[in-house]
Design an enzyme around this catalytic site. Structure first.
Site, PDB file in Angstrom:
ATOM      1  N   HIS A   1      -1.012   6.408   4.576  1.00  0.00           N
ATOM      2  CA  HIS A   1      -0.819   5.793   3.260  1.00  0.00           C
ATOM      3  C   HIS A   1      -1.758   6.522   2.292  1.00  0.00           C
ATOM      4  CE1 HIS A   1      -1.266   2.616   0.195  1.00  0.00           C
ATOM      5  NE2 HIS A   1      -0.186   2.035   0.704  1.00  0.00           N
TER       6      HIS A   1
ATOM      7  N   ASP B   1      -7.529   2.853   9.916  1.00  0.00           N
ATOM      8  CA  ASP B   1      -6.858   2.061   8.889  1.00  0.00           C
ATOM      9  C   ASP B   1      -5.955   1.081   9.636  1.00  0.00           C
ATOM     10  OD1 ASP B   1      -5.030   1.023   7.150  1.00  0.00           O
ATOM     11  OD2 ASP B   1      -4.551   2.908   6.147  1.00  0.00           O
TER      12      ASP B   1
ATOM     13  N   GLN C   1      -1.868  -2.288   8.974  1.00  0.00           N
ATOM     14  CA  GLN C   1      -0.592  -2.743   9.544  1.00  0.00           C
ATOM     15  C   GLN C   1      -0.715  -3.185  10.998  1.00  0.00           C
ATOM     16  OE1 GLN C   1       1.864  -3.319   7.650  1.00  0.00           O
ATOM     17  NE2 GLN C   1       1.404  -2.072   5.852  1.00  0.00           N
TER      18      GLN C   1
ATOM     19  N   LYS D   1      -2.152  -9.027   3.643  1.00  0.00           N
ATOM     20  CA  LYS D   1      -1.034  -8.669   4.528  1.00  0.00           C
ATOM     21  C   LYS D   1      -1.032  -9.547   5.776  1.00  0.00           C
ATOM     22  CE  LYS D   1      -1.326  -3.735   3.277  1.00  0.00           C
ATOM     23  NZ  LYS D   1      -0.268  -3.511   2.313  1.00  0.00           N
TER      24      LYS D   1
ATOM     25  N   CYS E   1       4.117   4.683  -0.798  1.00  0.00           N
ATOM     26  CA  CYS E   1       2.772   5.283  -0.972  1.00  0.00           C
ATOM     27  C   CYS E   1       2.479   6.311   0.111  1.00  0.00           C
ATOM     28  CB  CYS E   1       1.672   4.225  -0.995  1.00  0.00           C
ATOM     29  SG  CYS E   1       1.750   3.167  -2.412  1.00  0.00           S
TER      30      CYS E   1
HETATM   31  C1  LIG Z   1      -1.367   1.623   6.402  1.00  0.00           C
HETATM   32  C2  LIG Z   1      -1.848   1.151   5.072  1.00  0.00           C
HETATM   33  N1  LIG Z   1      -3.046   1.529   4.634  1.00  0.00           N
HETATM   34  C3  LIG Z   1      -3.540   1.128   3.461  1.00  0.00           C
HETATM   35  C4  LIG Z   1      -2.810   0.309   2.640  1.00  0.00           C
HETATM   36  C5  LIG Z   1      -3.402  -0.127   1.337  1.00  0.00           C
HETATM   37  O1  LIG Z   1      -3.587  -1.506   1.350  1.00  0.00           O
HETATM   38  P1  LIG Z   1      -4.141  -2.250   0.049  1.00  0.00           P
HETATM   39  O2  LIG Z   1      -3.124  -2.028  -1.006  1.00  0.00           O
HETATM   40  O3  LIG Z   1      -4.256  -3.668   0.465  1.00  0.00           O
HETATM   41  O4  LIG Z   1      -5.428  -1.629  -0.274  1.00  0.00           O
HETATM   42  C6  LIG Z   1      -1.539  -0.098   3.030  1.00  0.00           C
HETATM   43  C7  LIG Z   1      -0.707  -0.929   2.136  1.00  0.00           C
HETATM   44  O5  LIG Z   1       0.480  -1.010   2.260  1.00  0.00           O
HETATM   45  C8  LIG Z   1      -1.048   0.330   4.278  1.00  0.00           C
HETATM   46  O6  LIG Z   1       0.152  -0.035   4.704  1.00  0.00           O
END
Ligand SMILES: Cc1ncc(COP(=O)(O)O)c(C=O)c1O
Length: 398
Positions: free
Chosen positions: A111, A187, A190, A213, A354
């Site tokens: 992401h 990260d 998910q 989430k 993204c």
């Molecule tokens: C794998 C992953 N990393 C980071 C993010 C960023 O999350 P946030 O918008 O809550 O900072 C997301 C959001 O969809 C994501 O799916």
């Protein structure tokens, strides 16, 4: 309580088929009630006073840290509340004392939130290596083995892809990092919401995820850091609450999470997030995961039957979660998402999610349609989704 009965705790699933959980999940009434209780009955600032309300609020705020660190097996580390995963990753990227010649290894699947903070480090002369996955977005550990060299300071990888649903071999990556002396950031945006994740067992140094989430309020996230590592990160923001002592000459930072949470934090958000964790624990993340696997299995099988539909990501349930990306030949993903809403009140996401570099890598100029599920989704909803996609695909073919 059976997972199916949870629907009574959410309002939106009573009249819409919400399948955009990888972006943000819904929130049960118990979480809303816990935040209202704070605002109505014991609203006060935390850590700053002796009166009765601040004592209650401070205790609940501390308890929230404890329950979240317990949820991720992170009692021995430092659990910092952030506003989301993005902020958590940025704290690490900005806070490490980078040295010329350091290298970061990350992947094309990330992401933007787990890519841009590292790409920016190139301005400081840091080498950033971006590695590509094999078939279906799964990484061969050999690829990491080659990329993680003696000068690698940090490796940053998503536990689960928010486009392909792929679960990455993070324990193996952690072992490689340990062997080569590199920090390992996961990260977990998910993964933590969908199956049991134990930071200690993974062997990572940093674990980042978002409260919104996982049934929590928006504006909540977590940065967990291994206790032996957090001292290398210098806080992004300094101010009230972050210090033990201040003179006109300087200051001494306080221990633990407080040094990373400068200023008045999102107190009701933290309390809501703790309630969300309690809610998930009541069902058990194992049971939630099994429920979601049933939904995924049905969805993958149904989509595979439809002409003109391409599914991305692994087919096997052991390699993936219930984030399912697909396209229909001859129709733009945005149009599909619009039609699903119009025809059947099914809410999915479309576009690049993204992950522009990943989309380029996959040759998907317009991105994909992504259905991402959670505990309140049902098999009946999956059948409706398959039926509506089938109708849409036939309409294009006609
Ligand atoms: C794998 C992953 N990393 C980071 C993010 C960023 O999350 P946030 O918008 O809550 O900072 C997301 C959001 O969809 C994501 O799916």
């Amino acid at each position: 309580m059976k997972i199916e009965d949870c629907i009574a705790d959410f309002q939106i699933p009573q009249y819409l088929h919400y399948m955009d959980n990888a972006a943000t999940s819904l929130i049960p009434q118990q979480v809303i009630a816990s935040m209202n209780e704070y605002d109505q009955q014991y609203r006060a600032n935390v850590g700053r006073g002796m009166h009765r309300l601040t004592r209650v609020a401070t205790q609940r705020y501390q308890d929230a840290h404890d329950s979240i660190s317990g949820f991720i097996g992170g009692k021995e580390g430092v659990t910092v509340f952030t506003k989301n995963t993005t902020e958590a990753i940025n704290i690490v990227a900005a806070g490490l004392d980078w040295q010329p010649g350091d290298k970061v290894v990350t992947t094309i699947v990330e992401h933007h939130s787990n890519l841009l903070p590292w790409l920016r480090l190139r301005q400081k002369g840091i080498e950033v290596t971006i590695i590509n996955p094999g078939h279906d977005g799964i990484f061969d550990i050999e690829t990491f083995d080659k990329a993680i060299t003696a000068n690698t300071r940090l490796v940053a990888v998503s536990h689960v892809s928010n486009v392909l649903g792929t679960i990455q071999p993070i324990r193996k990556i952690a072992a490689l990092c340990k062997e080569r002396g590199a920090y390992f950031l996961v990260d977990a945006a998910q993964s933590v919401p969908h199956f049991p994740v134990n930071a200690q067992q993974i062997g990572c140094d940093f674990l980042c995820f978002s409260g919104h989430k996982m049934l929590g309020p928006t504006g909540t996230g977590v940065l967990w850091m291994r206790d032996t590592v957090y001292a290398v990160i210098s806080p992004l923001i300094l101010g009230g609450g972050t210090v033990d002592d201040v003179t006109t000459e300087g200051y001494t930072l306080t221990d633990g999470y407080r040094q990373f949470e400068g200023g008045t934090p999102n107190i009701s958000g933290a309390i809501g997030l703790a309630q969300a964790v309690k809610y998930l624990e009541n069902f058990g993340t194992d049971s939630i995961c099994r429920h979601e696997q049933k939904l995924t299995e049905r969805l993958l099988a149904g989509l595979a039957e439809i002409n003109n539909v391409t599914i991305y990501g692994p087919k096997s349930l052991k390699d993936r979660i219930d984030v399912v990306s697909f396209t229909i030949d001859g129709i733009h993903p945005h149009e599909i998402a619009y039609l699903l809403d119009e025809k059947a009140a099914i809410l999915v996401r479309s576009g690049d999610h993204c992950c522009i570099p990943l989309m380029r890598y996959l040759g998907l100029e317009n991105g994909t349609v992504r259905a991402s599920l959670y505990l309140y989704n049902t098999l009946e909803e999956i059948d409706l989704l398959i039926e509506t996609i089938d109708e849409t695909a036939r309409m294009v073919q006609a």
